[in-house]
Design a protein around this motif. Structure first.
Motif, mmCIF file in Angstrom:
data_model
loop_
_atom_site.group_PDB
_atom_site.id
_atom_site.type_symbol
_atom_site.label_atom_id
_atom_site.label_comp_id
_atom_site.label_asym_id
_atom_site.label_seq_id
_atom_site.Cartn_x
_atom_site.Cartn_y
_atom_site.Cartn_z
ATOM 1 N N ILE A 47 27.050 38.460 31.810
ATOM 2 C CA ILE A 47 26.943 37.332 31.074
ATOM 3 C C ILE A 47 28.217 36.833 30.672
ATOM 4 C CG2 ILE A 47 26.416 37.151 28.474
ATOM 5 C CD1 ILE A 47 25.006 39.654 28.435
ATOM 6 N N GLY A 48 28.255 35.357 30.625
ATOM 7 C CA GLY A 48 29.514 34.609 30.240
ATOM 8 C C GLY A 48 29.456 33.813 28.908
ATOM 9 N N VAL A 49 30.491 33.997 28.217
ATOM 10 C CA VAL A 49 30.609 33.465 26.909
ATOM 11 C C VAL A 49 31.830 32.579 26.877
ATOM 12 C CG1 VAL A 49 30.869 34.099 24.410
ATOM 13 C CG2 VAL A 49 29.731 35.515 25.780
ATOM 14 N N GLY A 50 31.406 31.462 26.613
ATOM 15 C CA GLY A 50 32.395 30.233 26.281
ATOM 16 C C GLY A 50 32.398 29.198 25.351
ATOM 17 N N ARG A 51 33.187 28.465 25.074
ATOM 18 C CA ARG A 51 33.239 27.511 24.167
ATOM 19 C C ARG A 51 32.644 26.368 24.557
ATOM 20 N NH1 ARG A 51 39.136 26.918 21.867
ATOM 21 N NH2 ARG A 51 39.594 27.204 23.951
ATOM 22 N N ALA A 85 30.249 27.862 35.659
ATOM 23 C CA ALA A 85 30.057 29.147 36.117
ATOM 24 C C ALA A 85 28.904 29.510 36.426
ATOM 25 C CB ALA A 85 30.587 30.045 34.747
ATOM 26 N N LEU A 86 27.618 29.251 35.999
ATOM 27 C CA LEU A 86 26.455 29.576 36.252
ATOM 28 C C LEU A 86 26.245 28.786 38.023
ATOM 29 C CD1 LEU A 86 24.275 28.892 33.338
ATOM 30 C CD2 LEU A 86 24.519 31.013 34.345
ATOM 31 N N LYS A 87 26.637 27.818 38.200
ATOM 32 C CA LYS A 87 26.324 27.168 39.599
ATOM 33 C C LYS A 87 27.071 27.726 40.633
ATOM 34 C CE LYS A 87 24.902 22.534 37.727
ATOM 35 N NZ LYS A 87 25.333 21.031 37.917
ATOM 36 N N ILE A 135 28.752 34.016 36.952
ATOM 37 C CA ILE A 135 27.709 34.733 35.859
ATOM 38 C C ILE A 135 26.117 34.466 35.934
ATOM 39 C CG2 ILE A 135 29.660 34.570 34.208
ATOM 40 C CD1 ILE A 135 28.092 32.086 32.904
ATOM 41 N N ASP A 136 25.336 35.539 35.483
ATOM 42 C CA ASP A 136 24.118 35.398 35.473
ATOM 43 C C ASP A 136 23.358 34.750 34.136
ATOM 44 O OD1 ASP A 136 23.719 36.988 37.996
ATOM 45 O OD2 ASP A 136 24.470 38.614 36.795
ATOM 46 N N ARG A 137 24.009 34.723 33.291
ATOM 47 C CA ARG A 137 23.678 34.065 31.722
ATOM 48 C C ARG A 137 24.856 33.739 31.274
ATOM 49 N NH1 ARG A 137 20.093 38.921 29.397
ATOM 50 N NH2 ARG A 137 21.437 38.529 27.847
ATOM 51 N N ALA A 138 24.470 32.538 30.536
ATOM 52 C CA ALA A 138 25.391 31.965 29.769
ATOM 53 C C ALA A 138 25.133 31.822 28.265
ATOM 54 C CB ALA A 138 25.916 30.602 30.186
ATOM 55 N N THR A 139 26.199 32.000 27.373
ATOM 56 C CA THR A 139 26.009 31.674 25.852
ATOM 57 C C THR A 139 27.175 31.289 25.313
ATOM 58 O OG1 THR A 139 25.190 32.625 23.795
ATOM 59 C CG2 THR A 139 26.308 34.034 25.565
#
Length: 281
Positions: free
Chosen positions: A36-40, A48-50, A54-58
């Protein structure tokens, strides 16, 4: 490389150069069940997903950290304590908190003050990176053969084994130091070189830069690093950085004196000592 069991769900807070490289490495080697990626910034998370880091982003750290088995804080050192304060209250019992910060004493103290005993914190610092930043510069093999320093806070042997396994799975070699030892050592080996590179570029100046060669470029590569990021590091570790600068000034003055007094034997001795040390790397 030793076999590494699956690490479960890993939450990377700040999937930039280092965080993105961790994600790419975890996914390439099948070390995590979910990343899981967390970013602003939404555009950075989309990249990051492309890229498959990471598999998921929030953009919600509480949401990203709540289901994670490991939370890795990969922001600037200034933001790491703030991110820890948001993540720790929602982390599940027994999950592990770690980071990649270039300073340790301040970060460890801040995180210990959060005082949640069922969430172990294992400080980490991979000695890898680039003058570039951002997810675009991330590489799955960034940590292969590189050193990662761990500074465990407390005596949770199981958590330490897990974080060691994570970094070893990414190809890194492990060294364990106290936060004080880490900051004193890195002040000399990492923080001081940045200061010297920046000072050398500023000393040479724009008019003489066209006359520089490969040696100058090699020596000053890190002067292209992010100034804001490095201001945070240097100020957070300021006491040990100042100690390192004092030692360097003493060495520089010794060389300056040998030149001023036209002492070729003394000058040669100092240069030869440096050559022997550098050649041993």
């Amino acid at each position: 490389m030793a076999r590494v069991d699956k690490l479960g769900t890993v939450c990377i807070v700040g999937p930039g150069l280092i965080g993105g490289s961790i994600g790419l490495g975890l996914k390439k080697k099948g070390l995590a069940e979910l990343v899981i990626g967390v970013g602003r910034r939404s555009p950075s998370l989309t990249k990051a997903l492309k890229l498959g880091a990471i598999d998921r982003a929030t953009q919600d750290i509480e949401k990203g950290a709540s289901d994670a088995d490991i939370v890795i804080l990969c922001t600037s050192v200034r933001l790491i304590p703030q991110m820890a304060a948001k993540a720790v209250p929602v982390m599940k019992r027994g999950a592990i908190l770690t980071d990649v910060g270039s300073t340790k004493q301040h970060i460890v103290k801040c995180i210990q003050d959060i005082k949640r005993k069922d969430i172990p914190f294992i400080g980490g610092h991979p000695i890898a990176g680039s003058e570039r930043r951002g997810i675009e510069a991330a590489k799955a093999d960034l940590f292969e053969g590189r050193l990662c320093i761990l500074t465990p806070a407390g005596r949770n042997a199981g958590a330490l084994r897990t974080i060691k396994a994570l970094w070893q799975g990414l190809g890194a070699k492990i060294n364990i130091l106290s936060p004080d030892e880490h900051d004193r050592t890195l002040a000399a080996t990492s923080h001081l070189p940045l200061i010297l590179a920046a000072s050398l570029v500023n000393t040479v100046g724009a008019k003489r830069l066209p006359f520089t060669g490969p040696g100058f470029r090699d020596m000053t590569r890190i002067a292209s690093s992010d100034p804001e990021l490095w201001c945070d590091i240097l100020l957070q570790n300021r006491r040990k950085v100042l100690d390192a600068l004092k030692l360097f000034q003493k060495e520089l003055n010794s060389i300056k004196l040998a030149i001023h007094e036209e002492k070729p034997a003394r000058l040669s001795s100092q240069l030869m000592r440096a050559k022997r040390l550098r050649d041993a790397l």
